[in-house]
Design a protein around this motif. Sequence first.
Motif, short mmCIF file in Angstrom:
data_model
loop_
_atom_site.label_atom_id
_atom_site.label_comp_id
_atom_site.label_asym_id
_atom_site.label_seq_id
_atom_site.Cartn_x
_atom_site.Cartn_y
_atom_site.Cartn_z
N HIS A 1 0.82 -1.15 0.04
CA HIS A 1 -0.05 0.08 -0.01
C HIS A 1 0.90 1.36 0.18
O HIS A 1 1.85 1.46 0.84
CB HIS A 1 -1.06 -0.07 1.25
CG HIS A 1 -1.85 -1.03 1.19
ND1 HIS A 1 -3.19 -0.46 0.79
CD2 HIS A 1 -2.01 -2.22 1.56
CE1 HIS A 1 -4.01 -1.72 0.69
NE2 HIS A 1 -3.39 -2.90 1.31
N ASN A 2 0.66 2.04 -0.93
CA ASN A 2 1.38 3.45 -0.89
C ASN A 2 0.19 4.62 -0.86
O ASN A 2 -1.01 4.45 -1.57
CB ASN A 2 2.10 3.76 -2.26
CG ASN A 2 3.10 2.49 -2.26
OD1 ASN A 2 3.85 2.32 -1.53
ND2 ASN A 2 2.77 1.90 -3.49
N VAL A 3 0.64 5.46 0.14
CA VAL A 3 -0.52 6.57 0.38
C VAL A 3 -0.03 7.87 -0.43
O VAL A 3 1.09 8.55 -0.32
CB VAL A 3 -0.88 6.83 1.57
CG1 VAL A 3 -2.28 8.00 1.82
CG2 VAL A 3 -1.11 5.52 2.51
N PHE A 4 -0.84 8.54 -1.27
CA PHE A 4 -0.66 9.76 -1.87
C PHE A 4 -1.49 11.02 -1.31
O PHE A 4 -2.71 10.75 -1.48
CB PHE A 4 -0.56 9.50 -3.15
CG PHE A 4 0.59 8.95 -3.81
CD1 PHE A 4 1.62 9.68 -4.32
CD2 PHE A 4 0.60 7.48 -3.77
CE1 PHE A 4 2.79 8.96 -4.79
CE2 PHE A 4 1.65 6.84 -4.20
CZ PHE A 4 2.90 7.61 -4.85
N SER A 5 -0.98 12.06 -1.52
CA SER A 5 -1.88 13.41 -1.17
C SER A 5 -1.37 14.36 -2.30
O SER A 5 -0.50 14.27 -2.67
CB SER A 5 -2.04 13.66 0.28
OG SER A 5 -0.65 14.33 0.45
N GLY A 6 -2.17 15.35 -2.21
CA GLY A 6 -1.67 16.46 -3.07
C GLY A 6 -2.67 16.58 -4.58
O GLY A 6 -3.67 15.92 -4.49
N PRO A 7 -2.40 17.70 -5.13
CA PRO A 7 -3.39 17.96 -6.42
C PRO A 7 -2.88 16.98 -7.43
O PRO A 7 -2.13 16.12 -7.34
CB PRO A 7 -2.68 19.28 -6.72
CG PRO A 7 -1.37 19.58 -6.06
CD PRO A 7 -1.42 18.71 -4.97
N HIS A 8 -3.87 17.04 -8.69
CA HIS A 8 -3.48 16.60 -10.02
C HIS A 8 -2.25 16.90 -10.19
O HIS A 8 -1.87 17.88 -10.24
CB HIS A 8 -4.73 16.95 -10.85
CG HIS A 8 -4.58 16.11 -12.10
ND1 HIS A 8 -4.76 14.60 -11.95
CD2 HIS A 8 -4.40 16.51 -13.55
CE1 HIS A 8 -4.45 14.28 -13.39
NE2 HIS A 8 -4.30 15.51 -14.28
N PRO A 9 -1.35 16.14 -10.80
CA PRO A 9 -1.50 14.78 -11.17
C PRO A 9 -1.11 13.60 -10.06
O PRO A 9 -0.67 12.68 -10.48
CB PRO A 9 -0.67 14.39 -12.47
CG PRO A 9 0.50 15.64 -12.06
CD PRO A 9 -0.24 16.52 -11.07
N ALA A 10 -1.38 13.97 -8.68
CA ALA A 10 -1.11 12.69 -7.93
C ALA A 10 -1.83 11.54 -8.31
O ALA A 10 -0.97 10.51 -7.84
CB ALA A 10 -1.33 13.17 -6.53
N GLY A 11 -2.83 11.27 -8.73
CA GLY A 11 -3.53 10.28 -9.15
C GLY A 11 -2.89 9.49 -10.34
O GLY A 11 -3.10 8.29 -10.72
N ASN A 12 -2.05 10.03 -11.12
CA ASN A 12 -1.43 9.56 -12.22
C ASN A 12 -0.41 8.52 -11.78
O ASN A 12 0.41 8.76 -11.13
CB ASN A 12 -0.73 10.73 -13.30
CG ASN A 12 -1.53 11.41 -14.09
OD1 ASN A 12 -3.00 11.39 -14.03
ND2 ASN A 12 -1.26 12.12 -14.97
N VAL A 13 -0.53 7.34 -12.60
CA VAL A 13 0.16 6.27 -12.12
C VAL A 13 1.84 6.44 -12.24
O VAL A 13 2.60 6.18 -11.59
CB VAL A 13 -0.28 4.95 -12.61
CG1 VAL A 13 0.05 4.82 -14.24
CG2 VAL A 13 0.42 3.57 -12.03
N GLY A 14 1.89 7.43 -13.41
CA GLY A 14 3.35 7.78 -13.77
C GLY A 14 4.11 8.46 -12.60
O GLY A 14 5.05 8.39 -12.41
#
Lengths: 450, 395
Positions: free
Chosen positions: A211-224
């Motif tokens: 599991h890895n957790v990300f926060s922040g604006p787009h493109p945080a959700g981009n897999v790259g």
Amino acid sequence: MSKTIRIRKGLDIRLKGEAEKVVVQAPEPQVAVVKPTDFHGVVPKVVVKPGDEVKAGSPLFVDKYNERILFTSPVSGEVAEVVRGEKRRVLEVRVLADKQIRFEDHGAGDPAAMNRETIIQKLLRSGCWPFIRQRPFDLVADPAQEPKAIFVSAFDSAPLAPDMDLVVRNQGEDLQLGLAALSRLTKGRVHLNVSAQTTAREFLDAKGVQHNVFSGPHPAGNVGVQIHHIDPIDKGDVVWVVGAQDVIIIGRLFRTGHFDAERTVSLAGSAARNPKYVRVRVGAPIQDIAGEVGSGVRVVSGNALTGTNVGANGHLGFYDQQVTLLPEGDKPKFFLTDGWASPGLNHFSASHAYPTWLLPGRKYELDTNQNGEERAFVMSGQYEEVFPFDIYPVHLLKAILAGDIEQMEQLGLYEVAPEDFALCEFVCTSKINCQDIVRSGLDMLKKETT
Amino acid sequence: MNALRKLVDNAKPAFSKGGKLEKLHWVFDGLETFLFTPGHATEKGSHVRDAMDLKRTMSVVITAMLPCLLFGMWNVGHQHYLAIGEFTALGEGFWEKFLFGAIKVLPIVVVSYGVGLGIEFLFCSIKGHAIHEGYLVTGMLIPLIMPVDVPLWMVAVGSAFAVVIGKEVFGGTGMNVVNIALTARAFLFFAYPTMLSGDKVWVNTSLAEGQTLVDGFSGATSMGHAASGNMAGVVPLMDSFWGFEAGSIGETSTFACLIGAAILIFTGIGSWRIMLSVVLGGAFMAGIFNLVGPSVGNAYMQIPVLHQLVLGGFMFGLVFMATDPVTASQTSSGKWIYGFLIGLLAILIRVVNPAYPEGMMLAILFMNVMAPTIDHYVVQSNIKRRMKRAALRTA
């Protein structure tokens, strides 16, 4: 749980027309379409003729250069037409759907009890394989390779993107089966990257993954972006990426033996009359999702930054989980009231040259106007603000424009996909089509290195 | 607005291919796109785009320069009246001074824009590409860095040289190596040194009947005085900050430059990194001079740091010229180095080199040329980092 990786650079484009959190089941489509153009680099060899009977999960075409990779029909019925464009390039394979869908049986089974080759075979034959894409080059994965890791992004940060917590609800079992299957494909890890805001137990309780957790604006959700921050790609590395909803479809294959390519798609955008979530099959007509669309509306399969303009009579793309309706911006804008010298109270801009940046919560109705003419690179430091990679984006683009393969490699082209440059393209003062440039660079690099 | 659109649409066929005025197509295009952002919709990729374009960018920069222009007009008049001994107090004769200055300055602005844009239109029509916005800023910068007594024909020659040699030969806006306005000034500076330096050109001393110059009048700038060792001629710090001194038209007021800097930084168009690092570089060099000055016995070196920074064209150069994104360093770390060295070199040239009483122009031009080299090393370190990472993993 691991510590949160904070993405600081980026931009959330605040568009109007967010989907209401209601999921509606679409009717079974009357026509479904598979578009070879959804798969960059695939040269289709069509294996059916108009009039042939197919089931859901029967092949329609294969990749000419890798015939193990099958592209199958999402519905059962009769092949209606193979639509060709210039130079007889195949654009679409259309299937007239039965009232009652019949599935090809690819055999259910527990992936934990299968070996790698059996799983690959099952994915290939069912048509689930193309859901697995590879980096570098952002192409359908090559089943002959073994990736060093597999990445699944469990949230989408693009403008008006679907809320994945809602999408995954009640699909925990399929998600888990899909992840189990993926974990057999690599000796490395399967990374499940979740948003810091997620509360979905389906993601948080998933087993057998990192599991890895990300926060922040787009493109945080981009897999790259996620790969870059977890385990960056170097020359010679191959990693695979799969969308979270596609993992669920893969899981469903192992539970039922069927290629049951149904997704929850968000219908959004300021031109959408009734923005909501729709359960629908891949390749279904846009009308099933959006209803009738008036004139002057851009129909995008995908999000506003990277999607495809499919038109009101188009179909949902193979990878897309969103349909965005935007007003067309094909009218000239007078400079004092609406153009470059206007006060710009309706204009959204990442720069602070319009006063609207002082209104952080406000949402905007953006049209598809380019808002200016294409120019040479003038501004500097602009892309870097929305590009969370340790890469110099303008230098990389210039290396691509110059066709300098060595520079492209050195400057980090292996790590990026066109979608990672979408925000650069959005903010660009000079209106340069960055995504196109990156794609052409990836094509050049691929040609040169393989 | 609709009527205007109709007018444009009616005129269009004549300027299109096969029309009577086909040759003027790009001039027409330039005017049309000035009035109306084209109804050009995106095709793929990012379907929506930021409202920012180059026209907006350039108009913000011009707005930022207006305080310098307006103050410069008043100051031209103020210096003139000081020289003839009328309205010597600051508050006196505001409109007389402003009008006098406007009459001197506006023709220079008109010539700069007229010649520069004329050549630009010609080039675009011949080469068949759209007119870019770059000259809108250059055309305003050139008058602001000229002495008030510069002959108009010289402004014309300088602008022409800058547009042709500084820009068009490299491919137009965005392709130039050195700052275009400074190219104009440097050209004139070396071609006609007596008209761009010395103590005859900074203050307009044209006399009407019955007027005489005040006793002991000297038209030299503060730096002219300092270079010749006349430290009494250097204006005090606060006068220099507000800009009550002789110098190029737009450069004298640090206060006006700071308003411009605030606009550029607030809108994000000018790089605060460059501005700050130029200040640091200049302060660093001036600080060193302060330390060694007494032992060398050089009075110029002993001007306090803050005073050095507000004198002459230092502030104007750092706000409007060093930040030119095309000719500056493009990487963030590069910008720090680039700016620091500009500040350092400007003060160094100003104080140590007797031939050039002001160093900002040469410092910026020199660093413009060096900027790609700085970027090269910054980018190389990024590449090395990536290589090292790859090597570590394979090892």
